[in-house]
Design a protein around this motif. Structure first.
Motif, PDB file in Angstrom:
ATOM      1  N   GLY A  53       0.817  -1.224   0.000  1.00  0.00           N
ATOM      2  CA  GLY A  53       0.000   0.000   0.000  1.00  0.00           C
ATOM      3  C   GLY A  53       0.836   1.253   0.000  1.00  0.00           C
ATOM      4  O   GLY A  53       0.435   2.259   0.564  1.00  0.00           O
ATOM      5  N   SER A 116      -1.384  11.293   7.873  1.00  0.00           N
ATOM      6  CA  SER A 116      -2.833  11.158   8.122  1.00  0.00           C
ATOM      7  C   SER A 116      -3.130  10.152   9.224  1.00  0.00           C
ATOM      8  O   SER A 116      -4.088  10.303   9.970  1.00  0.00           O
ATOM      9  CB  SER A 116      -3.534  10.698   6.845  1.00  0.00           C
ATOM     10  OG  SER A 116      -3.322  11.618   5.828  1.00  0.00           O
ATOM     11  N   TYR A 141      -9.818   1.873   6.101  1.00  0.00           N
ATOM     12  CA  TYR A 141      -8.626   2.110   6.926  1.00  0.00           C
ATOM     13  C   TYR A 141      -9.128   2.357   8.358  1.00  0.00           C
ATOM     14  O   TYR A 141      -9.824   3.347   8.602  1.00  0.00           O
ATOM     15  CB  TYR A 141      -7.899   3.322   6.351  1.00  0.00           C
ATOM     16  CG  TYR A 141      -6.524   3.563   6.896  1.00  0.00           C
ATOM     17  CD1 TYR A 141      -5.485   2.684   6.607  1.00  0.00           C
ATOM     18  CD2 TYR A 141      -6.252   4.677   7.675  1.00  0.00           C
ATOM     19  CE1 TYR A 141      -4.209   2.917   7.086  1.00  0.00           C
ATOM     20  CE2 TYR A 141      -4.972   4.919   8.154  1.00  0.00           C
ATOM     21  CZ  TYR A 141      -3.964   4.031   7.852  1.00  0.00           C
ATOM     22  OH  TYR A 141      -2.697   4.255   8.325  1.00  0.00           O
ATOM     23  N   ALA A 221      -6.106  10.949   1.705  1.00  0.00           N
ATOM     24  CA  ALA A 221      -4.721  10.490   1.513  1.00  0.00           C
ATOM     25  C   ALA A 221      -4.380  10.241   0.035  1.00  0.00           C
ATOM     26  O   ALA A 221      -3.229  10.360  -0.359  1.00  0.00           O
ATOM     27  CB  ALA A 221      -4.477   9.217   2.322  1.00  0.00           C
ATOM     28  N   TYR A 222      -5.409   9.885  -0.773  1.00  0.00           N
ATOM     29  CA  TYR A 222      -5.153   9.592  -2.196  1.00  0.00           C
ATOM     30  C   TYR A 222      -5.755  10.659  -3.108  1.00  0.00           C
ATOM     31  O   TYR A 222      -5.855  10.453  -4.326  1.00  0.00           O
ATOM     32  CB  TYR A 222      -5.750   8.217  -2.567  1.00  0.00           C
ATOM     33  CG  TYR A 222      -5.174   7.093  -1.729  1.00  0.00           C
ATOM     34  CD1 TYR A 222      -4.042   6.408  -2.148  1.00  0.00           C
ATOM     35  CD2 TYR A 222      -5.738   6.743  -0.511  1.00  0.00           C
ATOM     36  CE1 TYR A 222      -3.492   5.399  -1.373  1.00  0.00           C
ATOM     37  CE2 TYR A 222      -5.195   5.741   0.284  1.00  0.00           C
ATOM     38  CZ  TYR A 222      -4.078   5.075  -0.162  1.00  0.00           C
ATOM     39  OH  TYR A 222      -3.529   4.081   0.608  1.00  0.00           O
ATOM     40  N   SER A 249      -1.899  14.425   2.772  1.00  0.00           N
ATOM     41  CA  SER A 249      -0.625  13.845   3.177  1.00  0.00           C
ATOM     42  C   SER A 249       0.345  13.813   2.000  1.00  0.00           C
ATOM     43  O   SER A 249      -0.077  13.666   0.851  1.00  0.00           O
ATOM     44  CB  SER A 249      -0.902  12.425   3.664  1.00  0.00           C
ATOM     45  OG  SER A 249       0.287  11.700   3.789  1.00  0.00           O
ATOM     46  N   ARG A 260       6.487  11.188   6.905  1.00  0.00           N
ATOM     47  CA  ARG A 260       5.456  11.500   7.879  1.00  0.00           C
ATOM     48  C   ARG A 260       5.084  12.981   7.895  1.00  0.00           C
ATOM     49  O   ARG A 260       5.429  13.729   8.817  1.00  0.00           O
ATOM     50  CB  ARG A 260       5.846  11.046   9.303  1.00  0.00           C
ATOM     51  CG  ARG A 260       6.464   9.682   9.415  1.00  0.00           C
ATOM     52  CD  ARG A 260       5.632   8.568   8.782  1.00  0.00           C
ATOM     53  NE  ARG A 260       4.268   8.545   9.245  1.00  0.00           N
ATOM     54  CZ  ARG A 260       3.228   8.449   8.415  1.00  0.00           C
ATOM     55  NH1 ARG A 260       3.380   8.344   7.100  1.00  0.00           N
ATOM     56  NH2 ARG A 260       2.016   8.443   8.901  1.00  0.00           N
TER      57      ARG A 260
HETATM   58  C1  LIG Z   1      -6.939   5.489   3.606  1.00  0.00           C
HETATM   59  C2  LIG Z   1      -5.631   5.779   4.227  1.00  0.00           C
HETATM   60  N1  LIG Z   1      -5.529   6.793   5.089  1.00  0.00           N
HETATM   61  C3  LIG Z   1      -4.383   7.097   5.668  1.00  0.00           C
HETATM   62  C4  LIG Z   1      -3.244   6.361   5.424  1.00  0.00           C
HETATM   63  C5  LIG Z   1      -1.976   6.732   6.114  1.00  0.00           C
HETATM   64  O1  LIG Z   1      -1.403   7.820   5.475  1.00  0.00           O
HETATM   65  P1  LIG Z   1      -0.172   8.566   6.080  1.00  0.00           P
HETATM   66  O2  LIG Z   1       1.048   7.928   5.537  1.00  0.00           O
HETATM   67  O3  LIG Z   1      -0.341   9.986   5.652  1.00  0.00           O
HETATM   68  O4  LIG Z   1      -0.241   8.424   7.567  1.00  0.00           O
HETATM   69  C6  LIG Z   1      -3.295   5.299   4.539  1.00  0.00           C
HETATM   70  C7  LIG Z   1      -2.095   4.471   4.302  1.00  0.00           C
HETATM   71  O5  LIG Z   1      -2.105   3.422   3.748  1.00  0.00           O
HETATM   72  C8  LIG Z   1      -4.518   4.995   3.926  1.00  0.00           C
HETATM   73  O6  LIG Z   1      -4.623   3.979   3.069  1.00  0.00           O
END
Ligand SMILES: Cc1ncc(COP(=O)(O)O)c(C=O)c1O
Length: 414
Positions: A53, A116, A141, A221-222, A249, A260
Motif C-alpha cells: 500500500g 494522516s 482504513y 490520503a489519495y 498527506s 510522515r
Molecule cells: C486510507 C488511508 N488513510 C491514511 C493512510 C496513512 O497515510 P499517512 O502515511 O499519511 O499516515 C493510509 C495508508 O495506507 C490509507 O490507506
C-alpha cells in the motif's frame, strides 16, 4: 513459567490479562508467511507484489534536496510543536490551486500532521465519549475507529459495494445509531475499493451532517492521485467547512510515506481541537520535513507525474485481469484495483474452490507468486496495487506481461 505481574496490568482496550496470548494470525501476517513459503519453494523466483500500500519509488530529487537544505538551518532544529506558518500557507495554496478550495485561512484552519494516520489517531480524543458512535466505511482504513473504541466509543460500519459505486448508504443508518453518532469518517479516492466520490455525494454528506449534527472527517490520503480531471476535495463542497475537516498527506501523492508529513484543514473549531490534543501527543514534525512537504505542496506537477504512472500501469493491469475473466474496471484514482474474487480456479487440470477472498489470495501467492490483499468485509474482493516494483515503463510492461503469462493458463469461475 508464570506470567509476569505486567501481564495483569494491561488495559482491557488491548486485551487486558489476555494481551499477547491470542494465536490468531492476521491477514497481513498470513500474506507475509505465504510469500516466504512461496519463495522457499521457488528459490530465486520473482514474486509480483501487488499487496503493497505504498509507492515503489523514492521521493523526487527536488524534495530530497529541499530537506537537505532545510535540515542545515539552525532555526529548524528544535521542537516544532504545532508547526510554523510555512506548511500552513503552502497547504492553503495547494487546496486552492489543486482542488479549487478558496478561502482557507492558513493560520486558523490548517495544522500539520505527522501523516494522516497520526491525525486519525488524534481526532477521536477530541470527540469520542463512552457510548458515542462513529460511522466508518468498510472495507477501509480502521485507525479512527480503533482509537474511538479505546475511548469507549462504538463503530457502526457502512458497507461499500460495487452496486453503490463504493459510496455508503447514508439513508439506511438506523435512527438509534444516528442519534448517538458524532463522527462520519470517509476516504475518497478510497482504499481499498478505488471508489471515488462525486460533488453530489459530498453535498449529500454536508446536508446529512448538518441534519444529524455529525462532524465529517474526510481522509484524502489519495485525493491528488486521479486519472482524469481535477482532484475532488470535500472542502470544495458548499458548507463543508461548517461540518468537517479534510486530511491530506505527502505520503502517497509525493512518494513520501516514510517522511510522515501532512495537514488537517477545514472547520476552525475542529482544527483547534485537533491542535490541542496534538500538542499533548507529539512535539510536531521536524521543521525541515515540514518545509520539504511545503515545497511539494507547491509543486503538484510531481503528483501529476506519479498519477500518470499509476494510470498507465492500471490500464495494463485492467486489461491483463479482464483477459482472465476478472470484472476489472479502471478506477478514477488511487493506486488500487479492487475486483470481485473468483469462487474457483482450474489450473493444470486441477480445480480448487475458494470459500473467501483470503483463500484466493493465498492460492495466488502459493501457485502463481502473485501477492494481493484480500478483503472479505463487504463482499469477497481482491485488492491489486499498481505499486509493484518496476524501474521504468519497459520494466512495467515486462511485469504486466508476466502477470498475464502466469494467469493465462488458469480458468477462473466467478
Ligand atoms: C486510507 C488511508 N488513510 C491514511 C493512510 C496513512 O497515510 P499517512 O502515511 O499519511 O499516515 C493510509 C495508508 O495506507 C490509507 O490507506
Amino acid at each position: 513459567m508464570s506470567d509476569s505481574y505486567i501481564q495483569n496490568l494491561f488495559a482491557e482496550r488491548i486485551g487486558g490479562q489476555q494481551y499477547g496470548k491470542s494465536t490468531a494470525i492476521y491477514k497481513f501476517e498470513k500474506i507475509k508467511r505465504a510469500k516466504r513459503a512461496a519463495l522457499a519453494a521457488n528459490p530465486g523466483a520473482e514474486i509480483i507484489d501487488m499487496g503493497v500500500g505504498e509507492p515503489d519509488e523514492m521521493a523526487f530529487p527536488d524534495a530530497v534536496r529541499k530537506l537537505f537544505e532545510e535540515a542545515q538551518k539552525p532555526e529548524n532544529r528544535g521542537y516544532a510543536d504545532n508547526g510554523d506558518s510555512g506548511l500552513k500557507a503552502a497547504a492553503a495554496r495547494y487546496l486552492e490551486r489543486v482542488c479549487g478550495v478558496t478561502g482557507i485561512n492558513p493560520e486558523t484552519e490548517v495544522l500539520h500532521s505527522i501523516g494522516s494516520k497520526a491525525a486519525l489517531s488524534i481526532l477521536p480524543a477530541a470527540f469520542i465519549n463512552p457510548g458515542d458512535y462513529v460511522l466508518m466505511t468498510v472495507p477501509g482504513y480502521p485507525i479512527f475507529g480503533t482509537h474511538a473504541k479505546y475511548f469507549g466509543g462504538q463503530v457502526h460500519n457502512l458497507p461499500l459495494t460495487a452496486e453503490r459505486n463504493f459510496l455508503p448508504d447514508l439513508d439506511g443508518i438506523p435512527a438509534e445509531i444516528l442519534s448517538k453518532a458524532k463522527v462520519l469518517v470517509l476516504n475518497y479516492p478510497n482504499n481499498p475499493t478505488g471508489g471515488s466520490a462525486t460533488p453530489e455525494f459530498f453535498a449529500k454528506v454536508v446536508a446529512f451532517a448538518k441534519k444529524n449534527q455529525i462532524v465529517v472527517v474526510h481522509d484524502a490520503a489519495y485525493a491528488a492521485l486521479v486519472f482524469e480531471g481535477k482532484p475532488l476535495s470535500f472542502l470544495a463542497t458548499p458548507g463543508a467547512k461548517d461540518v468537517g475537516v479534510e486530511l491530506h498527506s505527502t505520503s502517497k501523492s509525493f512518494n513520501m510515506t516514510g517522511w510522515r508529513c501532512g495537514f488537517v484543514a477545514g472547520n476552525e473549531l475542529m482544527v483547534k481541537a485537533y491542535g490541542d490534543v496534538k500538542d499533548n501527543t507529539d512535539s510536531g514534525q521536524f521543521l525541515a520535513i515540514q518545509h520539504a512537504g511545503a515545497y511539494c505542496f507547491d509543486h503538484p506537477e510531481i503528483t501529476e507525474k506519479i498519477a500518470a504512472k499509476y494510470s498507465r500501469r492500471m490500464t495494463g493491469l485492467v486489461e491483463a485481469l479482464r483477459k482472465c475473466g476478472f470484472n476489472a474496471r479502471k478506477p478514477k484514482g488511487s493506486f488500487f484495483l479492487y475486483v470481485a474474487a473468483p469462487k474457483a480456479a482450474v489450473s493444470g487440470g486441477k480445480r480448487v474452490e475458494f470459500r473467501n477472498a483470503e483463500e484466493v489470495s493465498q492460492w495466488l501467492i502459493t501457485e502463481k507468486l502473485i501477492s494481493t490483499v484480500p478483503w472479505d468485509d463487504a463482499c469477497p474482493n481482491l485488492r491489486f496495487s499498481v505499486t509493484f516494483a518496476a524501474k521504468d515503463p519497459a520494466d512495467e510492461q515486462r511485469v504486466l506481461e508476466e502477470i498475464s503469462r502466469r494467469l493465462g493458463g488458469v480458468s477462473f469461475e466467478f
